[in-house]
Design a protein around this motif. Structure first.
Motif, PDB file in Angstrom:
ATOM      1  N   ARG A  22      -6.139  12.715  -5.203  1.00  0.00           N
ATOM      2  CA  ARG A  22      -6.778  13.760  -4.417  1.00  0.00           C
ATOM      3  C   ARG A  22      -6.053  15.092  -4.589  1.00  0.00           C
ATOM      4  O   ARG A  22      -6.678  16.143  -4.767  1.00  0.00           O
ATOM      5  CB  ARG A  22      -6.803  13.330  -2.945  1.00  0.00           C
ATOM      6  CG  ARG A  22      -7.327  14.374  -1.988  1.00  0.00           C
ATOM      7  CD  ARG A  22      -8.768  14.774  -2.336  1.00  0.00           C
ATOM      8  NE  ARG A  22      -9.399  15.399  -1.207  1.00  0.00           N
ATOM      9  CZ  ARG A  22     -10.439  14.881  -0.554  1.00  0.00           C
ATOM     10  NH1 ARG A  22     -10.988  13.771  -0.966  1.00  0.00           N
ATOM     11  NH2 ARG A  22     -10.954  15.498   0.472  1.00  0.00           N
TER      12      ARG A  22
ATOM     13  N   ALA B   6       6.353   9.037  -3.225  1.00  0.00           N
ATOM     14  CA  ALA B   6       5.404   8.280  -2.400  1.00  0.00           C
ATOM     15  C   ALA B   6       5.458   8.812  -0.971  1.00  0.00           C
ATOM     16  O   ALA B   6       4.424   9.032  -0.328  1.00  0.00           O
ATOM     17  CB  ALA B   6       5.733   6.790  -2.438  1.00  0.00           C
TER      18      ALA B   6
ATOM     19  N   SER C  39       2.019  14.548   2.854  1.00  0.00           N
ATOM     20  CA  SER C  39       1.029  15.601   2.599  1.00  0.00           C
ATOM     21  C   SER C  39      -0.286  15.273   3.298  1.00  0.00           C
ATOM     22  O   SER C  39      -1.145  16.128   3.455  1.00  0.00           O
ATOM     23  CB  SER C  39       0.811  15.774   1.097  1.00  0.00           C
ATOM     24  OG  SER C  39      -0.010  14.734   0.575  1.00  0.00           O
TER      25      SER C  39
ATOM     26  N   THR D 248      -0.629   4.477  -2.233  1.00  0.00           N
ATOM     27  CA  THR D 248      -0.406   5.892  -1.956  1.00  0.00           C
ATOM     28  C   THR D 248      -0.676   6.793  -3.155  1.00  0.00           C
ATOM     29  O   THR D 248      -1.331   7.825  -3.029  1.00  0.00           O
ATOM     30  CB  THR D 248       1.054   6.080  -1.494  1.00  0.00           C
ATOM     31  OG1 THR D 248       1.245   5.275  -0.335  1.00  0.00           O
ATOM     32  CG2 THR D 248       1.354   7.525  -1.172  1.00  0.00           C
ATOM     33  N   PHE D 249      -0.166   6.398  -4.320  1.00  0.00           N
ATOM     34  CA  PHE D 249      -0.268   7.295  -5.476  1.00  0.00           C
ATOM     35  C   PHE D 249      -1.718   7.538  -5.864  1.00  0.00           C
ATOM     36  O   PHE D 249      -2.109   8.656  -6.186  1.00  0.00           O
ATOM     37  CB  PHE D 249       0.523   6.721  -6.658  1.00  0.00           C
ATOM     38  CG  PHE D 249       1.995   6.867  -6.466  1.00  0.00           C
ATOM     39  CD1 PHE D 249       2.613   8.076  -6.717  1.00  0.00           C
ATOM     40  CD2 PHE D 249       2.760   5.812  -5.996  1.00  0.00           C
ATOM     41  CE1 PHE D 249       3.972   8.235  -6.524  1.00  0.00           C
ATOM     42  CE2 PHE D 249       4.117   5.954  -5.795  1.00  0.00           C
ATOM     43  CZ  PHE D 249       4.731   7.170  -6.056  1.00  0.00           C
TER      44      PHE D 249
ATOM     45  N   GLY E 153     -11.082   4.731  -0.445  1.00  0.00           N
ATOM     46  CA  GLY E 153     -10.374   5.818  -1.114  1.00  0.00           C
ATOM     47  C   GLY E 153      -9.685   6.766  -0.150  1.00  0.00           C
ATOM     48  O   GLY E 153      -9.205   6.359   0.912  1.00  0.00           O
ATOM     49  N   PHE E 154      -9.660   8.028  -0.521  1.00  0.00           N
ATOM     50  CA  PHE E 154      -8.946   9.012   0.280  1.00  0.00           C
ATOM     51  C   PHE E 154      -9.489   9.083   1.703  1.00  0.00           C
ATOM     52  O   PHE E 154      -8.761   9.376   2.641  1.00  0.00           O
ATOM     53  CB  PHE E 154      -9.049  10.388  -0.387  1.00  0.00           C
ATOM     54  CG  PHE E 154      -8.235  11.445   0.294  1.00  0.00           C
ATOM     55  CD1 PHE E 154      -6.857  11.477   0.150  1.00  0.00           C
ATOM     56  CD2 PHE E 154      -8.844  12.398   1.087  1.00  0.00           C
ATOM     57  CE1 PHE E 154      -6.102  12.441   0.794  1.00  0.00           C
ATOM     58  CE2 PHE E 154      -8.100  13.371   1.733  1.00  0.00           C
ATOM     59  CZ  PHE E 154      -6.722  13.383   1.577  1.00  0.00           C
TER      60      PHE E 154
ATOM     61  N   SER F  14       0.818  -1.198   0.000  1.00  0.00           N
ATOM     62  CA  SER F  14       0.000   0.000   0.000  1.00  0.00           C
ATOM     63  C   SER F  14       0.857   1.254   0.000  1.00  0.00           C
ATOM     64  O   SER F  14       0.536   2.219  -0.662  1.00  0.00           O
ATOM     65  CB  SER F  14      -0.969  -0.009   1.193  1.00  0.00           C
ATOM     66  OG  SER F  14      -0.289   0.279   2.383  1.00  0.00           O
ATOM     67  N   CYS F  15       1.994   1.235   0.721  1.00  0.00           N
ATOM     68  CA  CYS F  15       2.735   2.492   0.874  1.00  0.00           C
ATOM     69  C   CYS F  15       3.497   2.881  -0.389  1.00  0.00           C
ATOM     70  O   CYS F  15       3.709   4.053  -0.645  1.00  0.00           O
ATOM     71  CB  CYS F  15       3.677   2.420   2.065  1.00  0.00           C
ATOM     72  SG  CYS F  15       5.102   1.342   1.801  1.00  0.00           S
ATOM     73  N   MET F  16       3.900   1.921  -1.160  1.00  0.00           N
ATOM     74  CA  MET F  16       4.607   2.120  -2.434  1.00  0.00           C
ATOM     75  C   MET F  16       5.977   2.774  -2.269  1.00  0.00           C
ATOM     76  O   MET F  16       6.505   3.336  -3.216  1.00  0.00           O
ATOM     77  CB  MET F  16       3.752   2.927  -3.429  1.00  0.00           C
ATOM     78  CG  MET F  16       2.354   2.392  -3.640  1.00  0.00           C
ATOM     79  SD  MET F  16       2.266   0.649  -4.124  1.00  0.00           S
ATOM     80  CE  MET F  16       2.218   0.808  -5.900  1.00  0.00           C
TER      81      MET F  16
ATOM     82  N   LEU G 279       3.882  12.251  -0.797  1.00  0.00           N
ATOM     83  CA  LEU G 279       2.412  12.171  -0.805  1.00  0.00           C
ATOM     84  C   LEU G 279       1.898  11.725   0.562  1.00  0.00           C
ATOM     85  O   LEU G 279       0.934  12.282   1.089  1.00  0.00           O
ATOM     86  CB  LEU G 279       1.937  11.202  -1.897  1.00  0.00           C
ATOM     87  CG  LEU G 279       1.982  11.752  -3.323  1.00  0.00           C
ATOM     88  CD1 LEU G 279       1.786  10.633  -4.343  1.00  0.00           C
ATOM     89  CD2 LEU G 279       0.930  12.839  -3.525  1.00  0.00           C
ATOM     90  N   LEU G 280       2.562  10.728   1.155  1.00  0.00           N
ATOM     91  CA  LEU G 280       2.137  10.275   2.484  1.00  0.00           C
ATOM     92  C   LEU G 280       2.238  11.422   3.489  1.00  0.00           C
ATOM     93  O   LEU G 280       1.348  11.621   4.314  1.00  0.00           O
ATOM     94  CB  LEU G 280       2.985   9.096   2.943  1.00  0.00           C
ATOM     95  CG  LEU G 280       2.713   7.754   2.244  1.00  0.00           C
ATOM     96  CD1 LEU G 280       3.758   6.722   2.637  1.00  0.00           C
ATOM     97  CD2 LEU G 280       1.313   7.241   2.588  1.00  0.00           C
TER      98      LEU G 280
ATOM     99  N   ARG H  68      -4.500   6.885  -3.887  1.00  0.00           N
ATOM    100  CA  ARG H  68      -5.301   7.418  -2.788  1.00  0.00           C
ATOM    101  C   ARG H  68      -5.024   8.910  -2.556  1.00  0.00           C
ATOM    102  O   ARG H  68      -5.952   9.709  -2.502  1.00  0.00           O
ATOM    103  CB  ARG H  68      -5.024   6.642  -1.487  1.00  0.00           C
ATOM    104  CG  ARG H  68      -5.906   7.102  -0.338  1.00  0.00           C
ATOM    105  CD  ARG H  68      -5.643   6.343   0.955  1.00  0.00           C
ATOM    106  NE  ARG H  68      -4.403   6.746   1.595  1.00  0.00           N
ATOM    107  CZ  ARG H  68      -3.372   5.957   1.787  1.00  0.00           C
ATOM    108  NH1 ARG H  68      -3.415   4.701   1.388  1.00  0.00           N
ATOM    109  NH2 ARG H  68      -2.278   6.409   2.379  1.00  0.00           N
ATOM    110  N   ILE H  69      -3.759   9.250  -2.447  1.00  0.00           N
ATOM    111  CA  ILE H  69      -3.442  10.645  -2.131  1.00  0.00           C
ATOM    112  C   ILE H  69      -3.155  11.437  -3.396  1.00  0.00           C
ATOM    113  O   ILE H  69      -3.568  12.586  -3.529  1.00  0.00           O
ATOM    114  CB  ILE H  69      -2.256  10.723  -1.147  1.00  0.00           C
ATOM    115  CG1 ILE H  69      -2.546   9.845   0.075  1.00  0.00           C
ATOM    116  CG2 ILE H  69      -2.011  12.166  -0.710  1.00  0.00           C
ATOM    117  CD1 ILE H  69      -1.393   9.751   1.050  1.00  0.00           C
ATOM    118  N   GLY H  70      -2.465  10.799  -4.349  1.00  0.00           N
ATOM    119  CA  GLY H  70      -2.076  11.510  -5.565  1.00  0.00           C
ATOM    120  C   GLY H  70      -3.265  12.046  -6.339  1.00  0.00           C
ATOM    121  O   GLY H  70      -3.282  13.212  -6.749  1.00  0.00           O
TER     122      GLY H  70
END
Lengths: 521, 785
Positions: B656, A85, A91, B649-650, A482-483, A43-45, A88-89, B652-654
């Protein structure tokens, strides 16, 4: 079966993942969401690698090896993608790695930790924390202007925690002072001279002594202390307090050569041949022209390497007002420690000394609605006034009461949080993807042992799987998609009900500070 | 335990007894609970956990993942407002706002204070040609204008008692020599009033004692002309009646068929005569097109099409097994079972060069071969009918209209790959498709086409239906399988591919509905015949949902390689209202916008990918000069962002962060660096996401940035050239205003300052840009700048 990573060919077994294969060959790949034995990943990439045959990136933690794979785990685009990645995490991460008070302390003292130990009446440990960064706790307990209190989040709610007085209280007891000295276990046999015994010089001596080096302090005055003794009036800093702090340096084995001004001649004759390293902490340049030692200087002071505190001459370091005018004793103390660390590295041959500060996630100002989340753990009491007056300071009870007002702004996993570790390693720009409006933070304190801060969660779901394996009756669940997906206890039950058995495993498994132990161990 | 709790427990116990208590049953159980309570009470879910293998963590994870499930009680009636692409470009958001205003909903509320109506946005109701569309309970309203929101609610409350269930069967009066009347009863047709036409038709036939076969056929495809009646008489060309109204039915029927018996005929004629007089003479509103006539819109629409997946379109009753058989149905299956080895079947499919119709275009023969080669004793065949793309309704139409054809394709696939169980994965939002497939499966079982020993061949094959609970990401095969296994619909990394390790860890063939629908044709006509259609690399036909700003929207099946221009201009009849053709959006949220300047591009897998779009599932939305490309990009990205499973991550957050940038640009607050950042982030999300959803989500943004960059730049300057982005536009009243006060009466925010017979004015502070004034102004005096 063989695969190639970064031109290194590795023998692998079917069923292994690329991450495991890389690990067995000692090729480092960062990873946050992967935990052996669990399967929620990827998930974290942040474990992306590149397939050189297709040019595609994929998460190595979930990709099974296949014969003939040719991968890159270190090319520029791979590192960039991992960094993004992480960015983004971050942020979507609301949390301070370090508390604002600590960040604003020139000596970077771990204030919240000190507060918590005082609140637990563990004064000796509190003093150890103070002395990690501050060699003169009593002195600074009187004269520090306490920029930390200005930054204290509690200031916006009622009044800041009385940090400076708390620091003083840790060192007030003579027995505690001497038992908590952390004397070196062995001596290096190296000799170091410190020229000047003001705040910078005393601090430099304190830390070099603790590192096991012999240390001689030179001062032209009759008594040590420099500006602390001769420029600060007694009603601000009672002399016995200064003496008590200096006594610690004696106790560590510091040797004082008083009424001895180091001239160019003495420098050549005694200092240079007699010592393995020198730290110049002589105070203002006008009073101590360093040119006579043959060292380059500018108008403002001795020229030193930025952050290395090394002068033009190898093995000679400088700190305090000799390098530029210092208005805060605490800054001189901080520089004394830095110079001591540099000198220590020099003396022991360490080359990889870290000079830049560690990565910090920073929230910035709190929203008013967030105040209530912060005061959940603190007492609601107003700021404590010492009943015996400022000079006398806090009584033990008052100290505990005041320390309990601390909001615990710092993260509970400042050292083990993988997000912080990798953010630091990859040199991320934490603001790169920062949204205009950040999420509002919350603190779930329903559990007796654990605090859950959802806004620090990276949604890896390890805790969900841990509670499933335990098994917990309720456990934790993904809620939403999702988000907006978040981790919560099913059916709006409390965290206490959700984590009956797996609390510790969840804290250990959580890669960030989202799930952490509530209090000091 | 309270009485209420006891009731809940009793209901849940009953449901679990019916659905089973394994973890796989979780969605089915939740669907049943929601059916009962219209939401999911915590007590009910806790009860499920107490008496099944399902854990609280799982039931929470599942029930909050899928869009179908509610956790708060809903109102008595559900208003589902379609926000699919076609509806969006025709103002669906203004419709949403209008209904919310009408029901006085604020903030996060979705149900009015009396608990009568709940307003929900849905991804696509699949009625794109009559956009904007809303559905209240089972009643669908098409071409909804915001201004009529109140009227629609009142109409619904008055008439709901008389509205029949849309799935009610059409009465057939039995076959006879007079011919037959075909009436389309696809979802779009029903939404346009074909149920009313049908009841009127039945009434007319009974009243006039006409013995003629009324046939309920599936989607006719001419969705822009619905409801359609087709009258077929032996020896005569078929006659189409388009957009027919219930009050026109009688006249049409009587012009073709004579009532039996002199007296009846006389009576009908007399009454008819009077009715004609009362109805103001002419019946000019009935548009009648006959297929034989050249250059009529219908022939233009149907002419260039080739029907393979939609073979016998508008001719066959969807669930009439005998009729399906008469038109060649199950011939392919019996040929496979009696004369071909599984390998021969696969070779035939491989030779046809058929590629998967779900979007990515993987060679079908190759996929089948992979599954066949697996040694496992248990294998599965899954029909992916989880059509969640806003702006596509091919799967729905095929399942509603040709259930037997899909079943036949699945049985053949089962035979070829060695699978013994087939599963239809159909969105629960497609109730008609579910019930028709259900009926077709039942009939196939009865007829020995399914079950043990199919057609006496020794091969056994079962089929069942799994109702998807509403998550776009479940169109991705690994997510689809996860949801069938009782997990959240999260994709996993491939390999291993489902062909090796799929449903329940067994080799699983997942094909799109349309793919299965062409299998029987290929077997019957041969691979070569199929490969002759289309162009190199993309063989055969593709079904598209043509919608948006064209004159003639509908479901079309065209040979691969047809140009965009031919589809838009010839089949679609060009742009409606004489506007300028601007772009066509192909492939929905995964696709891209292709500008009019590239209209000569052929529609095939490679060509579309090259220009930054993709075949996707086949949505084709035509855009004109009044469509803002920033708004379109925002629209699609907000869809994918909302549908992201949230795993990586990309995505889900990207996505957004991209959406936030687009929002900033759309509201005129963007700076040039935002465009750079948007482009950069689009590249990162595409590169770093794990599954197809994330990898393609940036496409609508990237393609509009490439082809319509100047429009983005205009937004940076605070202008929306198309006049769409509400923060950047203002409504004003021109001198053409006659002072009729109509706008002021309808304005929901009382923003119009007026004196009768004097020019009105709009108070910009109060204006909410709902567009109602422009819609009601008889003089066209409302100006958007």
């Amino acid at each position: 079966m063989q695969i190639t990573i970064d031109h290194i060919t590795i023998d692998v077994q079917a069923g292994q993942t690329v991450l495991q294969a890389a690990g067995s060959a000692g090729i480092p790949i960062p990873s946050m969401c992967y935990l052996p034995g669990y399967s929620n990943h990827p998930s974290c990439m942040v474990c992306l690698v590149k397939d050189l045959n297709t040019g595609h990136l994929f998460p190595s933690c979930a990709m099974p090896v296949s014969d003939g794979m040719n991968l890159s785990a270190s090319s520029g685009d791979v590192l960039d993608a991992r960094r993004e990645a992480l960015e983004l995490l971050l942020s979507d991460h609301v949390g301070d790695c370090e508390a604002p008070c600590r960040l604003s302390c020139p000596a970077f003292m771990d204030i919240p930790r000190m507060n918590r130990l005082i609140a637990l009446k563990r004064m000796e440990e509190a003093l150890r924390i103070v002395r990690e960064d501050i060699a003169l706790p009593l002195v600074l307990g009187y004269i520090c202007p306490a920029p930390c209190e200005n930054a204290c989040r509690r200031k916006k709610i009622d009044e800041p925690v009385s940090i400076c007085l708390l620091k003083r209280v840790t060192a007030r007891d003579a027995i505690v002072r001497s038992t908590g000295l952390e004397k070196p276990e062995k001596f290096t046999g190296k000799r170091l001279a410190v020229i000047g015994t003001g705040p910078a010089g005393l601090a430099a001596a304190f830390y070099t002594l603790r590192r096991g080096h012999a240390c001689v302090l030179y001062d032209q005055h009759e008594h040590p202390g420099g500006a602390l003794r001769y420029a600060i009036p007694d009603d601000l800093l009672p002399k016995p307090m200064l003496v008590a702090d200096i006594d610690s340096i004696y106790a560590l084995g510091g040797e004082f050569r008083l009424q001895c001004r180091v001239t160019g001649e003495l420098w050549e004759r005694e200092i240079l041949p007699g010592f393995d390293a020198v730290i110049l902490a002589t105070g203002f340049r006008e009073e101590y022209p360093v040119e006579e030692f043959g060292l380059p200087a500018l108008e403002k002071g001795l020229v030193i390497g930025k952050k290395s505190y090394t002068s033009g001459k190898t093995g000679v370091f400088g700190c305090g007002s000799i390098i530029s005018e210092q208005l805060l004793a605490v800054r001189s103390v901080a520089q004394g420690k830095m110079a001591a660390m540099e000198a220590d590295a020099y003396l022991t041959g360490k080359t990889n000394i870290r000079r830049k500060p560690f990565f910090d996630s920073v929230i910035g100002p709190l929203m008013t609605e967030e105040h209530k989340e912060y005061v959940k753990e603190a007492t609601k009491e107003p700021r404590t006034d010492p009943s015996q007056g400022y000079l006398a300071g806090f009584s033990p009870d008052e100290a505990v009461r005041e320390a309990s007002r601390c909001l615990h702004c710092d993260c509970r996993k400042p050292v083990t949080c993988k997000l912080r570790i990798y953010a630091d390693e990859y040199g991320v720009n934490r603001k790169k993807f920062a949204p205009a409006i950040r999420k509002q933070l919350t603190r779930n304190l329903q559990h007796e042992l654990v605090v859950y801060e959802p806004e620090k969660c990276i949604r890896c779901g390890l805790c969900v799987e841990i509670t499933r394996k335990e098994p917990e009756l309720l456990g934790l669940a993904f809620v939403g998609r999702g988000f907006d997906v978040r981790i919560a206890v099913p059916f709006s039950k409390t965290l206490q009900e959700g984590l009956e058995k797996a609390a510790a495993a969840c804290v250990e498994g959580c890669p960030t500070g989202a799930l952490a132990y509530r209090s000091e161990k | 335990m309270s009485q209420n709790e006891q009731n809940i427990h009793a209901v849940v116990d009953q449901i679990v007894a019916e659905c089973g208590s394994s973890t796989e049953a979780v969605i089915l159980i939740l669907q049943a609970i929601q059916e009962e309570f219209n939401y999911l009470p915590d007590e009910a879910m806790e009860r499920v956990c107490a008496i099944t293998e399902i854990t609280p963590s799982r039931i929470t994870g599942i029930s909050t993942f899928f869009g179908q499930f509610r956790h708060r009680p809903a109102g008595k009636h559900r208003i589902r407002i379609c926000t699919g692409t076609a509806c969006h470009v025709k103002g669906a958001m203004q419709v949403v706002d209008a209904f919310r205003r009408e029901l006085k909903l604020t903030g996060l509320e979705d149900t009015d204070s009396q608990g009568l109506f709940t307003v929900e946005k849905v991804a696509c109701l699949g009625c794109c040609t009559i956009a904007p569309v809303i559905r209240i309970d089972s009643v669908t309203y098409g071409q909804v204008v915001p201004e009529r929101a109140g009227e629609i609610l009142r109409n619904f409350l008055v008439h709901r008692a008389s509205i029949k269930e849309e799935t009610s069967p059409v009465v057939s009066t039995g076959s006879n020599g007079q011919g037959e009347i075909r009436i389309g009863l696809g979802s779009c047709c029903i939404a346009s009033g074909s149920s009313e036409v049908k009841s009127e038709l039945e009434k007319t036939l009974v009243d006039a004692h006409i013995q003629v076969d009324v046939k309920q056929v599936g989607c006719v495809g001419i969705c822009h002309q619905v409801p359609v009646l087709e009258i077929v008489k032996p020896g005569e060309p078929a006659a189409y009646y388009a957009k027919i109204r219930p009050d026109e039915v009688k006249e049409v029927v009587l012009s073709h068929f004579r009532p039996e018996g002199f007296f009846n005929r006389f009576k009908t004629d007399v009454i008819g005569l009077f009715e004609q007089i009362l109805k103001d003479g002419s019946s000019g509103s009935v548009r009648r097109y006959q297929v034989e006539e050249r250059d009529t819109p219908v022939t233009e629409f149907l002419g260039p099409q080739i029907n393979i997946a939609t073979e016998n379109r508008g001719v066959v009753r969807p669930t009439d097994l005998e009729e399906y058989k008469r038109s060649g149905g199950f011939e392919a299956l019996s040929r496979c079972l009696s004369g071909m080895t599984p390998q021969q079947v696969i070779d035939e499919i491989a030779e046809s060069e058929l590629r998967g119709r779900g979007g990515a275009g993987f060679p079908t023969g190759k996929k089948w071969q992979l599954v066949k080669e697996q040694a496992a004793t248990q294998k599965y065949v899954i029909c992916n009918g989880d059509e969640g793309d806003p702006g596509a309704f091919m799967d729905r139409m095929i399942l509603e209209s040709y259930p037997f054809r899909v079943i036949e394709g699945m049985i053949i696939a089962g035979y070829a790959t060695g699978a013994s169980e087939g599963i239809f994965y159909i969105r629960a939002e497609y109730p008609l498709a579910v019930s028709r497939v259900q009926e077709a499966i039942y009939k196939c079982n009865e007829a020995g086409l399914l079950g043990v020993d199919v057609l006496g061949s020794g091969f056994s094959f079962q089929i069942r239906i799994f109702k998807g609970a509403g998550a776009f990401v479940c169109g991705e095969e690994t997510a689809l399988i996860a949801s069938m296994e009782g997990f959240r619909g999260m994709p996993r990394i491939r390999p291993p591919y489902p062909a090796l390790n799929g449903f329940r860890g067994k080799p699983t063939l997942v094909n799109n509905t349309e793919t299965f629908a062409v299998i029987s044709w290929i077997i019957r006509h041969g691979a070569e015949a199929f490969a002759r259609i289309g162009i190199n690399g993309s063989r055969g036909t593709k079904v598209f949902a043509l919608a948006g700003k064209v004159n003639r929207g509908g479901l079309i099946e065209v040979p691969m390689g047809m140009t965009i221009r031919r589809i838009v201009e010839e089949i679609g009849g060009g742009i409606a209202g004489g506007k300028q053709f601007k772009a066509v959006q192909i492939g929905g949220p995964s696709g891209g916008c292709i500008p009019a300047s590239l209209a000569d591009l052929t529609v095939d897998f490679e060509a579309l990918t090259e220009v930054g779009s993709m075949m996707g599932s086949g949505g084709m939305v035509v855009l004109d000069e009044h469509d803002c490309m920033v708004d379109i990009a925002y629209y699609f990205l907000s869809f994918t962002q909302n549908q992201s499973c949230g795993r990586c991550t990309f995505c889900r957050i990207g996505t957004r962060r991209m959406l936030e940038l687009l929002e900033k640009i759309r509201s005129g607050k963007g700076v040039p660096d935002d465009l750079k950042m948007l482009e950069h982030l689009a590249g990162s999300v595409k590169q770093g996401s794990m599954c197809g959803l994330g990898k393609t989500a940036p496409n609508p943004v990237i393609s509009t940035l490439v082809y319509f960059r100047e429009e983005y730049e205009a937004h940076l300057d605070g202008r929306c050239p198309a006049g769409k982005c509400t923060p950047l536009i203002r409504y004003s009243i021109t001198d053409q205003c006659i002072g009729c006060t109509k706008c002021a009466q309808r304005c929901p925010s009382e923003a119009i300052v007026y004196q009768p017979f004097e020019k009105h004015e709009i108070n910009q502070e109060l204006c909410i840009k709902c567009d109602i004034c422009r819609q009601v102004c008889p003089e066209g005096a409302i100006l958007i700048t």
